[in-house]
Design a protein around this motif. Structure first.
Motif, PDB file in Angstrom:
ATOM      1  N   ILE A   1      15.488  -4.726  -0.817  1.00 15.75           N
ATOM      2  CA  ILE A   1      16.156  -4.465   0.459  1.00 15.75           C
ATOM      3  C   ILE A   1      16.184  -2.964   0.736  1.00 15.75           C
ATOM      4  O   ILE A   1      15.980  -2.517   1.870  1.00 15.75           O
ATOM      5  CB  ILE A   1      17.582  -5.051   0.441  1.00 15.75           C
ATOM      6  N   ALA A   2      16.455  -2.173  -0.316  1.00 19.94           N
ATOM      7  CA  ALA A   2      16.461  -0.715  -0.146  1.00 19.94           C
ATOM      8  C   ALA A   2      15.095  -0.235   0.323  1.00 19.94           C
ATOM      9  O   ALA A   2      14.985   0.637   1.205  1.00 19.94           O
ATOM     10  CB  ALA A   2      16.836  -0.041  -1.467  1.00 19.94           C
ATOM     11  N   PHE A   3      14.041  -0.806  -0.258  1.00 24.60           N
ATOM     12  CA  PHE A   3      12.688  -0.411   0.147  1.00 24.60           C
ATOM     13  C   PHE A   3      12.415  -0.806   1.592  1.00 24.60           C
ATOM     14  O   PHE A   3      11.831  -0.035   2.360  1.00 24.60           O
ATOM     15  CB  PHE A   3      11.654  -1.053  -0.773  1.00 24.60           C
ATOM     16  N   GLU A   4      12.836  -2.025   1.987  1.00 24.42           N
ATOM     17  CA  GLU A   4      12.620  -2.473   3.362  1.00 24.42           C
ATOM     18  C   GLU A   4      13.348  -1.569   4.350  1.00 24.42           C
ATOM     19  O   GLU A   4      12.829  -1.236   5.410  1.00 24.42           O
ATOM     20  CB  GLU A   4      13.078  -3.920   3.528  1.00 24.42           C
ATOM     21  N   ARG A   5      14.572  -1.163   3.992  1.00 20.94           N
ATOM     22  CA  ARG A   5      15.337  -0.275   4.865  1.00 20.94           C
ATOM     23  C   ARG A   5      14.655   1.093   4.980  1.00 20.94           C
ATOM     24  O   ARG A   5      14.569   1.676   6.055  1.00 20.94           O
ATOM     25  CB  ARG A   5      16.756  -0.109   4.317  1.00 20.94           C
ATOM     26  N   MET A   6      14.167   1.599   3.852  1.00 20.04           N
ATOM     27  CA  MET A   6      13.488   2.892   3.872  1.00 20.04           C
ATOM     28  C   MET A   6      12.157   2.768   4.605  1.00 20.04           C
ATOM     29  O   MET A   6      11.801   3.629   5.423  1.00 20.04           O
ATOM     30  CB  MET A   6      13.256   3.384   2.443  1.00 20.04           C
ATOM     31  N   TYR A   7      11.436   1.695   4.350  1.00 16.59           N
ATOM     32  CA  TYR A   7      10.132   1.505   4.978  1.00 16.59           C
ATOM     33  C   TYR A   7      10.264   1.348   6.485  1.00 16.59           C
ATOM     34  O   TYR A   7       9.398   1.787   7.244  1.00 16.59           O
ATOM     35  CB  TYR A   7       9.445   0.270   4.382  1.00 16.59           C
ATOM     36  N   GLU A   8      11.370   0.724   6.926  1.00 12.40           N
ATOM     37  CA  GLU A   8      11.604   0.551   8.361  1.00 12.40           C
ATOM     38  C   GLU A   8      11.596   1.892   9.076  1.00 12.40           C
ATOM     39  O   GLU A   8      11.066   2.027  10.183  1.00 12.40           O
ATOM     40  CB  GLU A   8      12.947  -0.151   8.590  1.00 12.40           C
ATOM     41  N   PHE A   9      12.192   2.911   8.442  1.00  8.13           N
ATOM     42  CA  PHE A   9      12.200   4.248   9.031  1.00  8.13           C
ATOM     43  C   PHE A   9      10.868   4.955   8.810  1.00  8.13           C
ATOM     44  O   PHE A   9      10.288   5.527   9.732  1.00  8.13           O
ATOM     45  CB  PHE A   9      13.325   5.086   8.417  1.00  8.13           C
TER      46      PHE A   9
ATOM     47  N   ASN B   1      11.237  10.114  -8.089  1.00  7.68           N
ATOM     48  CA  ASN B   1      12.298  10.339  -7.108  1.00  7.68           C
ATOM     49  C   ASN B   1      11.894  11.422  -6.116  1.00  7.68           C
ATOM     50  O   ASN B   1      12.113  11.302  -4.907  1.00  7.68           O
ATOM     51  CB  ASN B   1      13.587  10.761  -7.821  1.00  7.68           C
ATOM     52  N   LEU B   2      11.310  12.502  -6.646  1.00  6.93           N
ATOM     53  CA  LEU B   2      10.872  13.601  -5.778  1.00  6.93           C
ATOM     54  C   LEU B   2       9.807  13.128  -4.798  1.00  6.93           C
ATOM     55  O   LEU B   2       9.816  13.494  -3.619  1.00  6.93           O
ATOM     56  CB  LEU B   2      10.334  14.758  -6.627  1.00  6.93           C
ATOM     57  N   LYS B   3       8.884  12.290  -5.277  1.00  8.81           N
ATOM     58  CA  LYS B   3       7.818  11.814  -4.409  1.00  8.81           C
ATOM     59  C   LYS B   3       8.346  10.874  -3.327  1.00  8.81           C
ATOM     60  O   LYS B   3       7.966  10.978  -2.155  1.00  8.81           O
ATOM     61  CB  LYS B   3       6.735  11.112  -5.245  1.00  8.81           C
ATOM     62  N   ILE B   4       9.231   9.952  -3.724  1.00  9.25           N
ATOM     63  CA  ILE B   4       9.766   8.993  -2.754  1.00  9.25           C
ATOM     64  C   ILE B   4      10.586   9.715  -1.690  1.00  9.25           C
ATOM     65  O   ILE B   4      10.391   9.510  -0.485  1.00  9.25           O
ATOM     66  CB  ILE B   4      10.620   7.921  -3.457  1.00  9.25           C
TER      67      ILE B   4
ATOM     68  N   GLY C   1       0.820  -1.210   0.000  1.00  9.12           N
ATOM     69  CA  GLY C   1       0.000   0.000   0.000  1.00  9.12           C
ATOM     70  C   GLY C   1       0.849   1.253   0.000  1.00  9.12           C
ATOM     71  O   GLY C   1       0.505   2.248  -0.655  1.00  9.12           O
ATOM     72  N   TRP C   2       1.978   1.214   0.730  1.00  7.60           N
ATOM     73  CA  TRP C   2       2.876   2.366   0.810  1.00  7.60           C
ATOM     74  C   TRP C   2       3.466   2.689  -0.553  1.00  7.60           C
ATOM     75  O   TRP C   2       3.492   3.845  -0.980  1.00  7.60           O
ATOM     76  CB  TRP C   2       3.978   2.073   1.816  1.00  7.60           C
ATOM     77  N   ILE C   3       3.943   1.645  -1.254  1.00  5.29           N
ATOM     78  CA  ILE C   3       4.577   1.878  -2.552  1.00  5.29           C
ATOM     79  C   ILE C   3       3.520   2.208  -3.615  1.00  5.29           C
ATOM     80  O   ILE C   3       3.751   3.036  -4.498  1.00  5.29           O
ATOM     81  CB  ILE C   3       5.431   0.664  -2.985  1.00  5.29           C
ATOM     82  N   MET C   4       2.330   1.583  -3.509  1.00  2.00           N
ATOM     83  CA  MET C   4       1.268   1.877  -4.470  1.00  2.00           C
ATOM     84  C   MET C   4       0.776   3.311  -4.313  1.00  2.00           C
ATOM     85  O   MET C   4       0.401   3.954  -5.291  1.00  2.00           O
ATOM     86  CB  MET C   4       0.105   0.898  -4.299  1.00  2.00           C
TER      87      MET C   4
ATOM     88  N   GLN D   1      16.799   6.319  -4.702  1.00  2.00           N
ATOM     89  CA  GLN D   1      17.217   6.277  -6.104  1.00  2.00           C
ATOM     90  C   GLN D   1      17.201   4.846  -6.631  1.00  2.00           C
ATOM     91  O   GLN D   1      16.850   4.603  -7.788  1.00  2.00           O
ATOM     92  CB  GLN D   1      18.605   6.897  -6.247  1.00  2.00           C
ATOM     93  N   ARG D   2      17.575   3.886  -5.768  1.00  2.00           N
ATOM     94  CA  ARG D   2      17.529   2.486  -6.182  1.00  2.00           C
ATOM     95  C   ARG D   2      16.094   2.059  -6.462  1.00  2.00           C
ATOM     96  O   ARG D   2      15.827   1.357  -7.439  1.00  2.00           O
ATOM     97  CB  ARG D   2      18.126   1.594  -5.095  1.00  2.00           C
ATOM     98  N   ILE D   3      15.188   2.489  -5.599  1.00  2.00           N
ATOM     99  CA  ILE D   3      13.777   2.121  -5.778  1.00  2.00           C
ATOM    100  C   ILE D   3      13.231   2.724  -7.065  1.00  2.00           C
ATOM    101  O   ILE D   3      12.587   2.045  -7.865  1.00  2.00           O
ATOM    102  CB  ILE D   3      12.951   2.592  -4.567  1.00  2.00           C
ATOM    103  N   GLN D   4      13.493   4.014  -7.266  1.00  2.07           N
ATOM    104  CA  GLN D   4      13.000   4.694  -8.474  1.00  2.07           C
ATOM    105  C   GLN D   4      13.564   4.046  -9.728  1.00  2.07           C
ATOM    106  O   GLN D   4      12.843   3.801 -10.698  1.00  2.07           O
ATOM    107  CB  GLN D   4      13.374   6.175  -8.423  1.00  2.07           C
ATOM    108  N   LYS D   5      14.857   3.755  -9.700  1.00  2.00           N
ATOM    109  CA  LYS D   5      15.498   3.156 -10.873  1.00  2.00           C
ATOM    110  C   LYS D   5      14.888   1.800 -11.186  1.00  2.00           C
ATOM    111  O   LYS D   5      14.646   1.465 -12.349  1.00  2.00           O
ATOM    112  CB  LYS D   5      17.001   3.020 -10.618  1.00  2.00           C
ATOM    113  N   THR D   6      14.612   1.027 -10.154  1.00  2.00           N
ATOM    114  CA  THR D   6      14.045  -0.302 -10.367  1.00  2.00           C
ATOM    115  C   THR D   6      12.627  -0.215 -10.902  1.00  2.00           C
ATOM    116  O   THR D   6      12.240  -0.988 -11.787  1.00  2.00           O
ATOM    117  CB  THR D   6      14.062  -1.097  -9.048  1.00  2.00           C
TER     118      THR D   6
END
Length: 722
Positions: free
Chosen positions: A454-462, A239-242, A156-159, A274-279
């Motif tokens: 993994i990048a998303f999980e790390r960001m989502y953790e915060f 990128n700006l939104k994330i 839901g967060w990423i959507m 940036q990793r999330i956006q690129k992916t």
């Protein structure tokens, strides 16, 4: 409790101090929850020395467990409980350690040792190390979140981030499909050219066909250009939104969330965006195109030869097997790289911020050695991941060779048996030439997908951490006249009580001083009054009416001015640092305020006056000047309560006298509390409280304390009364 499920729940500790949180993480996994060691360290108060039973108890309670803390008489009593449980044991070398207990059978026990594995040990072995007989028993309650719920929240967060981009992503996919279909035109034309046009020497069809292919390829490149521009724009906006959402989430987290965390860790997680956006761009772009290309090519091959089509279909599952085989090693490698990057970033920032200390103590060589070690560790992780990626790539490329050779064999056999024309073989090989790179890219993209996950999980953790309460609380409908604190208690997670029943009263028109030794809890007390921390027991009443816990946080902080020990100075001018981004129309108010406070002569003495750049972290200001800037900053908001934490610590005598005189003028309009270990502010106070061992041991006016036990007389003689 199935042994297989317990083994799948195993979480290995990352250091000697992590055994407790690793056990807790394993129990969370056992109950199908999702745990992050870093979050558990924070909740439990884990330090380099480890954590306490109390810390684990408090952490488990916050993540949805009913926890029972018990002391057993012997090992046999474990058979009476329904696990899992955490046991505090003592190893042979005398070091305390935590293990997780799950079940007993006859005279043996299934335990999870986070430093080793899941294993069975006998009652005798367990009794030998379990000297404390202390244990915590865990049972999930209604607040415990299972992993499928958390995964739904993550989705839901990423959507929520990409829902506005879905139409653009669909357009990108549609354009990719057109590009794919147009790309096949060369293969189709080659088949017609070899099998029909050239044998028949049809010049008219040759010219027409070449013209048509040229136009189609030109259109293909123009569409690819248009699609490329869309990809770049979508990447920028995403990128700006994330980053905007992540940064906004951080700003709204509780202040305690930031305590003890390294700056580099936050920076590293910002770069994860940036990793999330690129992916996302790759998945919506290249991967979608590659999948469409494979499907279209397979359909085209099927139209030419069922046998070759079956060969291609038969080989494709091997690529998925490769992805599955390398999934876990790549995931672990990516996680290790990101963690070591955070450590490297933090060390680099700490070094730059402490360069004067390093140089003054001639510790350049030591820090250079330490940096090489930390950075070397980071590069080792990159090397291991890179080597793994190369092996993954080699295996997929070898499979690509087998793929190509198999198709060549199939096509050659068909041609030799006159079941296929030469042109059809060329077309099929052309399609295969498109399929093989696409399949290889899909296999290799697993690395990027795992990195992004993994990048998303790390960001989502915060970003998913509990923010400060957003519920609108009670607003004070009058000026603040008094604050009464009774029986206030506070402890940090896993630590003993710091404040053990504070009783004091703050009155408007009075200057109150809280005296105490460093580390005694004075600063923590002020941060409780700022609603940075929640006290565990006791009561705070405002105007003898409003319960402090129910007061709206934003409303309260708009009425309170807080000057901490260390003043944060931002890279900008003196004026910008006092106003903190308020519009230019306030500039005149800032200068007028400083004149009223008697600070104008100090700030005007700088080369460019209020427009002087103070440099990063206030490098161009002295400690005393920073404290004056911090005082002016909070007084600009006209607070009703002024909280000052060791605010004169870096001031010279004249500046300190100036500020103390200013406080005497201000106290008629506000409540003023000064916490300090210095005597001088107490000499002008209306009321003094003395804090020792977390309790108020003395209170009264300065004169009462002087006359009582001569507590301040020696210091009084040394200070010039002003």
């Amino acid at each position: 409790m199935t042994e297989d499920k317990i083994r799948k729940s195993f979480v290995r500790q990352q250091s000697n101090s992590d055994c407790g949180v690793a056990c807790l993480a394993s129990i969370i996994k056992y109950f199908e929850g999702e745990a992050y060691l870093e979050q558990l360290r924070k909740l439990s108060g884990t330090t380099k020395e480890g954590t306490s039973i109390l810390g684990l108890y408090q952490a488990a309670g916050q993540i949805g467990f009913e926890v029972s803390a018990l002391n057993a008489k012997n090992v046999s009593q474990l058979k009476e409980i329904i696990g899992p449980a955490i046991l505090l044991v003592t190893l042979e070398e005398g070091r305390n350690h935590y293990i997780a207990y799950f079940k007993s059978e006859k005279e043996r026990n299934l335990i999870l040792d986070p430093s080793e594995s899941v294993k069975w040990i006998s009652d005798v072995e367990l009794d030998k190390i379990w000297k404390s007989k202390a244990l915590l028993i865990f049972k999930p309650n209604s607040e415990f979140e299972k992993s499928h719920v958390i995964k739904k929240e993550k989705l839901g967060w990423i959507m929520e981030l990409i829902k506005e981009d879905i139409p653009i992503l669909l357009i990108m996919g549609f354009l990719g499909l057109i590009i794919t279909v147009l790309g096949l035109s060369v293969g189709v034309f080659s088949q017609k050219l070899i099998d029909n046009i050239l044998p028949e020497k049809n010049l008219k069809e040759l010219i027409l066909g070449l013209s048509l292919v040229g136009v189609l390829l030109l259109i293909r490149h123009l569409i690819a250009f248009t699609r490329g521009k869309i990809v770049i724009r979508q990447g920028r906006d995403l990128n700006l939104k994330i980053l905007g959402r992540f940064y906004g989430s951080l700003l709204r987290l509780q202040k305690s969330f930031f305590d003890g965390r390294n700056t580099g860790d936050f920076i590293a997680r910002m770069s994860d965006a940036q990793r999330i956006q690129k992916t996302i761009s790759v998945v919506s772009g290249e991967i979608m195109v590659d999948i469409l290309l494979i499907i279209v090519c397979l359909v085209a091959v099927f139209s030419y030869s069922m046998e070759v089509f079956l060969i291609m279909i038969g080989l494709l599952p091997f690529y998925f097997w490769i992805v599955y085989k390398y999934n876990v090693p790549i995931t672990n490698g990516q996680r290790d790289v990101m963690k070591s990057y955070s450590i490297t970033e933090s060390h680099f920032i700490d070094t730059l911020q402490g360069i004067s200390t390093i140089k003054s103590l001639n510790k350049q060589d030591e820090f250079d050695t330490k940096n090489r070690s930390i950075y070397g560790f980071f590069q080792d992780k990159i090397y291991k991941l890179g080597t793994l990626g190369l092996r993954f790539g080699l295996v997929s490329n070898v499979l690509g060779v087998v793929f190509t050779v198999s198709i060549l064999i199939g096509c050659s056999y068909q041609v030799l048996n006159s079941n296929m024309k030469i042109g059809e073989m060329v077309a099929i090989l052309s399609f295969a030439g498109l399929v093989i790179p696409s399949v290889n890219k899909l296999a290799m993209v697993n690395i990027q997908l795992q990195e992004a996950r993994i990048a998303f999980e790390r960001m989502y953790e915060f970003a998913s951490s509990t923010p400060e309460s957003t519920e609108v609380g009670e607003k004070i409908n009058s000026n603040i006249e008094d604050i009464k604190i009774h029986g206030l208690q506070f402890r940090f997670p896993g630590a003993k009580a710091l404040l053990k029943g504070i009783n004091l009263t703050l009155q408007k028109g009075e200057l109150t001083v809280l005296l105490g030794d460093s580390g005694g809890g004075k600063s923590t007390f002020i941060q409780i009054l700022m609603k940075f921390y929640e006290y565990t027991h006791g009561e705070i009443l405002v105007n003898s009416l409003f319960d402090f816990k129910n007061i709206d946080t934003n409303d309260w902080r708009s009425r309170v001015g807080y000057v901490p020990q260390e003043i944060k100075v931002f890279n900008g001018t003196i004026l910008e640092n006092i106003s903190l981004g308020i519009s230019d129309s306030v500039d005149s108010l800032v200068i007028a305020l400083c004149k009223e406070l008697g600070l104008d002569s100090i700030f005007s003495s700088f080369p460019l006056g209020y427009e002087t750049l103070v440099g990063e972290a206030g490098i161009n200001l002295s400690g005393g000047q920073k404290q004056l800037l911090g005082l002016a900053r909070v007084l600009l908001n006209k607070p009703e309560v002024l909280l000052l934490d060791e605010f004169t610590g870096a001031m010279d005598r004249n500046t300190e006298n100036l500020v103390l005189e200013l406080l005497m003028k201000l106290k008629s309009n506000m409540i003023i509390l000064v916490v300090t270990h210095k005597i001088k502010p107490a000499l002008i106070a209306d009321r003094v409280y003395i804090l020792e061992d977390g309790r108020i041991v003395k209170e009264g006016t300065t004169r009462e304390l002087l006359d009582g036990e001569n507590l301040l007389s020696s210091a009084y003689k040394e200070i010039v009364q002003f």
